[in-house]
Design a protein around this motif. Structure first.
Motif, PDB file in Angstrom:
ATOM      1  N   TRP A   1       4.666 -31.242 -26.059  1.00 17.54           N
ATOM      2  CA  TRP A   1       3.630 -31.946 -26.822  1.00 17.54           C
ATOM      3  C   TRP A   1       2.661 -32.612 -25.872  1.00 17.54           C
ATOM      4  N   LYS A   2       1.410 -32.686 -26.289  1.00 20.70           N
ATOM      5  CA  LYS A   2       0.428 -33.490 -25.568  1.00 20.70           C
ATOM      6  C   LYS A   2      -0.537 -34.085 -26.588  1.00 20.70           C
ATOM      7  N   PRO A   3      -1.115 -35.246 -26.286  1.00 25.08           N
ATOM      8  CA  PRO A   3      -1.983 -35.900 -27.267  1.00 25.08           C
ATOM      9  C   PRO A   3      -3.311 -35.165 -27.428  1.00 25.08           C
ATOM     10  N   ALA A   4      -3.724 -34.995 -28.669  1.00 25.23           N
ATOM     11  CA  ALA A   4      -5.051 -34.452 -28.930  1.00 25.23           C
ATOM     12  C   ALA A   4      -6.127 -35.482 -28.602  1.00 25.23           C
ATOM     13  N   ARG A   5      -5.732 -36.760 -28.641  1.00 24.35           N
ATOM     14  CA  ARG A   5      -6.632 -37.852 -28.264  1.00 24.35           C
ATOM     15  C   ARG A   5      -6.063 -38.492 -27.002  1.00 24.35           C
TER      16      ARG A   5
ATOM     17  N   GLU B   1      -2.661 -39.520 -35.805  1.00 27.75           N
ATOM     18  CA  GLU B   1      -2.650 -38.056 -35.872  1.00 27.75           C
ATOM     19  C   GLU B   1      -1.774 -37.459 -34.782  1.00 27.75           C
ATOM     20  N   ASP B   2      -1.751 -38.084 -33.617  1.00 26.64           N
ATOM     21  CA  ASP B   2      -0.896 -37.586 -32.534  1.00 26.64           C
ATOM     22  C   ASP B   2       0.569 -37.885 -32.794  1.00 26.64           C
ATOM     23  N   ALA B   3       0.860 -38.995 -33.460  1.00 27.08           N
ATOM     24  CA  ALA B   3       2.238 -39.273 -33.865  1.00 27.08           C
ATOM     25  C   ALA B   3       2.729 -38.203 -34.830  1.00 27.08           C
ATOM     26  N   VAL B   4       1.889 -37.832 -35.787  1.00 34.60           N
ATOM     27  CA  VAL B   4       2.231 -36.767 -36.738  1.00 34.60           C
ATOM     28  C   VAL B   4       2.445 -35.447 -36.004  1.00 34.60           C
ATOM     29  N   GLY B   5       1.545 -35.142 -35.088  1.00 32.19           N
ATOM     30  CA  GLY B   5       1.682 -33.898 -34.337  1.00 32.19           C
ATOM     31  C   GLY B   5       2.956 -33.840 -33.524  1.00 32.19           C
ATOM     32  N   ALA B   6       3.351 -34.967 -32.942  1.00 32.29           N
ATOM     33  CA  ALA B   6       4.593 -35.005 -32.164  1.00 32.29           C
ATOM     34  C   ALA B   6       5.801 -34.796 -33.063  1.00 32.29           C
TER      35      ALA B   6
ATOM     36  N   GLU C   1      10.130 -28.544 -34.939  1.00 28.68           N
ATOM     37  CA  GLU C   1      10.136 -27.112 -34.646  1.00 28.68           C
ATOM     38  C   GLU C   1      10.701 -26.764 -33.277  1.00 28.68           C
ATOM     39  N   ALA C   2      10.886 -27.747 -32.415  1.00 28.76           N
ATOM     40  CA  ALA C   2      11.366 -27.480 -31.051  1.00 28.76           C
ATOM     41  C   ALA C   2      12.868 -27.232 -31.043  1.00 28.76           C
ATOM     42  N   ASP C   3      13.363 -26.858 -29.877  1.00 24.64           N
ATOM     43  CA  ASP C   3      14.806 -26.622 -29.734  1.00 24.64           C
ATOM     44  C   ASP C   3      15.407 -27.493 -28.639  1.00 24.64           C
ATOM     45  N   VAL C   4      14.741 -28.605 -28.335  1.00 21.67           N
ATOM     46  CA  VAL C   4      15.255 -29.536 -27.333  1.00 21.67           C
ATOM     47  C   VAL C   4      15.632 -30.841 -28.027  1.00 21.67           C
ATOM     48  N   SER C   5      16.435 -31.636 -27.368  1.00 21.64           N
ATOM     49  CA  SER C   5      16.831 -32.933 -27.897  1.00 21.64           C
ATOM     50  C   SER C   5      16.626 -33.984 -26.812  1.00 21.64           C
ATOM     51  N   GLY C   6      16.759 -35.261 -27.200  1.00 27.26           N
ATOM     52  CA  GLY C   6      16.615 -36.335 -26.238  1.00 27.26           C
ATOM     53  C   GLY C   6      15.630 -37.386 -26.703  1.00 27.26           C
ATOM     54  N   VAL C   7      15.259 -38.262 -25.770  1.00 29.39           N
ATOM     55  CA  VAL C   7      14.369 -39.385 -26.038  1.00 29.39           C
ATOM     56  C   VAL C   7      13.043 -39.131 -25.328  1.00 29.39           C
ATOM     57  N   PHE C   8      11.940 -39.319 -26.055  1.00 32.03           N
ATOM     58  CA  PHE C   8      10.626 -38.990 -25.507  1.00 32.03           C
ATOM     59  C   PHE C   8       9.617 -40.088 -25.809  1.00 32.03           C
ATOM     60  N   HIS C   9       8.867 -40.491 -24.780  1.00 33.71           N
ATOM     61  CA  HIS C   9       7.720 -41.363 -24.990  1.00 33.71           C
ATOM     62  C   HIS C   9       6.577 -40.519 -25.560  1.00 33.71           C
ATOM     63  N   VAL C  10       6.050 -40.948 -26.681  1.00 37.15           N
ATOM     64  CA  VAL C  10       4.927 -40.255 -27.319  1.00 37.15           C
ATOM     65  C   VAL C  10       3.750 -41.223 -27.288  1.00 37.15           C
ATOM     66  N   THR C  11       2.922 -41.081 -26.265  1.00 40.06           N
ATOM     67  CA  THR C  11       1.802 -41.999 -26.031  1.00 40.06           C
ATOM     68  C   THR C  11       0.607 -41.202 -25.551  1.00 40.06           C
ATOM     69  N   ASP C  12      -0.546 -41.858 -25.502  1.00 40.51           N
ATOM     70  CA  ASP C  12      -1.697 -41.177 -24.925  1.00 40.51           C
ATOM     71  C   ASP C  12      -1.589 -41.188 -23.397  1.00 40.51           C
ATOM     72  N   ASP C  13      -2.607 -40.670 -22.733  1.00 40.69           N
ATOM     73  CA  ASP C  13      -2.562 -40.513 -21.270  1.00 40.69           C
ATOM     74  C   ASP C  13      -3.171 -41.695 -20.522  1.00 40.69           C
ATOM     75  N   ASP C  14      -3.500 -42.766 -21.222  1.00 44.16           N
ATOM     76  CA  ASP C  14      -4.335 -43.811 -20.624  1.00 44.16           C
ATOM     77  C   ASP C  14      -3.748 -45.208 -20.839  1.00 44.16           C
ATOM     78  N   PRO C  15      -2.602 -45.535 -20.208  1.00 46.48           N
ATOM     79  CA  PRO C  15      -2.082 -46.901 -20.319  1.00 46.48           C
ATOM     80  C   PRO C  15      -3.129 -47.898 -19.826  1.00 46.48           C
ATOM     81  N   ALA C  16      -3.265 -49.002 -20.549  1.00 47.80           N
ATOM     82  CA  ALA C  16      -4.366 -49.916 -20.222  1.00 47.80           C
ATOM     83  C   ALA C  16      -3.928 -51.364 -20.312  1.00 47.80           C
ATOM     84  N   GLN C  17      -4.468 -52.162 -19.391  1.00 45.94           N
ATOM     85  CA  GLN C  17      -4.231 -53.595 -19.451  1.00 45.94           C
ATOM     86  C   GLN C  17      -5.002 -54.210 -20.618  1.00 45.94           C
ATOM     87  N   ALA C  18      -4.485 -55.325 -21.107  1.00 49.69           N
ATOM     88  CA  ALA C  18      -5.170 -56.041 -22.180  1.00 49.69           C
ATOM     89  C   ALA C  18      -6.598 -56.406 -21.780  1.00 49.69           C
TER      90      ALA C  18
END
Length: 308
Positions: free
Chosen positions: A294-298, A213-218, A224-241
């Protein structure tokens, strides 16, 4: 706006069509002939194989979109044919992207949004990397090196200032949620239930997750945005295996992952999964938050991984 979604039957593409229409956009779905019976409710359907240049040019010319969204991959084939899935996805990221970019330019489209991945960086530097970190184009595994080179080529084409398009690359984190490998019925979940996904060594590899759902939102935000470039689209909680894999097992009521020596992991799991579990680095989403808006809803995988 009139938006063409290529890959409209995929894990992200299918819900994206509905999300864009809900925002008032007119949506054309670009699909292969064999996928036509699985098309979501779009305003228009155009048919082409992305690897057929003339067919893509004709289909996009018929639709004449203002924005083209590239969500194509062949990762649906991973369960049955992993090498074939990666090889075809690499062609879609190189040849398919070139055909779509050419077609978008030919019809005077303004903007081009493309799917990429946030876990292709070389495992060096900080544990969590931004978009400027070098990609792992010289990975020791030939298959992964080829995949990353295809990612790099997609990103080069989309962000080329000479294309005349406003190019946006969305580097999705590891997707979880409906129809993904990390869904309760997905391939990774099945491996965890069967005890086939052990924890190598200390499980120090870092994963940055993203709910579908967050991928869709991004993607909607990028259209709809007016910026360009490369963006990481991830949640806020990087985690070790060592954190997420036992959690996933608990959510699935599966046995706790057994521990194996890290040196055995490539033989047991294949190079790529061993890399993900032992040495991969996470991806920071600060740029998507500040520049893309953009920010993750989850915000954390802890609230959903293994539950859908």
């Amino acid at each position: 706006m009139h938006v063409l979604v290529a890959g409209a039957t995929g894990v992200v593409g299918r819900p994206l069509v509905g999300a864009l229409r809900a925002r008032g956009h007119r949506v054309s779905a670009l699909v292969r002939q064999r996928s036509r019976d699985r098309v979501p409710e779009a305003d228009e359907v155009v048919v082409a194989d992305a690897l057929d240049r003339e067919a893509v040019l004709a289909a996009v010319s018929a639709a004449r979109p203002e924005v083209v969204v590239h969500q194509m991959s062949a990762l649906r084939l991973l369960r049955d044919d992993p090498p074939g899935a990666f090889a075809l996805t690499a062609r879609l990221r190189t040849e398919g992207t070139a055909h779509l970019v050419e077609a978008a330019r030919a019809v005077g489209a303004r903007r081009f949004v493309a799917q990429s991945i946030a876990f292709a960086a070389a495992p060096a530097g900080d544990p969590v990397l931004d978009e400027d970190a070098p990609l792992y184009v010289d990975a020791p595994d030939p298959g992964w090196a080829s995949t990353v080179r295809a990612v790099a080529e997609l990103e080069r084409q989309v962000t080329d200032p000479g294309s005349g398009l406003e190019g946006v690359v969305l580097r999705y984190g590891t997707l979880y949620g409906p129809r993904t490998a990390y869904a309760r019925t997905g391939a990774t979940a099945e491996s965890v239930r069967a005890g086939r996904l052990p924890l190598p060594g200390t499980g120090a590899g870092i994963m940055s997750f993203l709910h579908v759902e967050d991928a869709v939102g991004a993607a909607v935000t990028a259209v709809e945005a007016d910026v360009s470039g490369v963006f990481h689209v991830t949640d806020d909680d990087p985690a070790q295996a060592a954190q997420w894999l036992p959690h996933l097992a608990r959510m699935l009521a599966a046995p706790s992952p057994r521990t194996v020596p890290a040196a055995l992991a490539p033989r047991l799991l294949g190079w790529f999964m061993a890399h993900q579990l032992t040495s991969a680095h996470g991806a920071a989403n600060d740029r998507a938050r500040t520049a893309l808006g953009w920010k993750p809803a989850r915000p954390s995988w802890r609230d959903g991984l293994g539950q859908e």
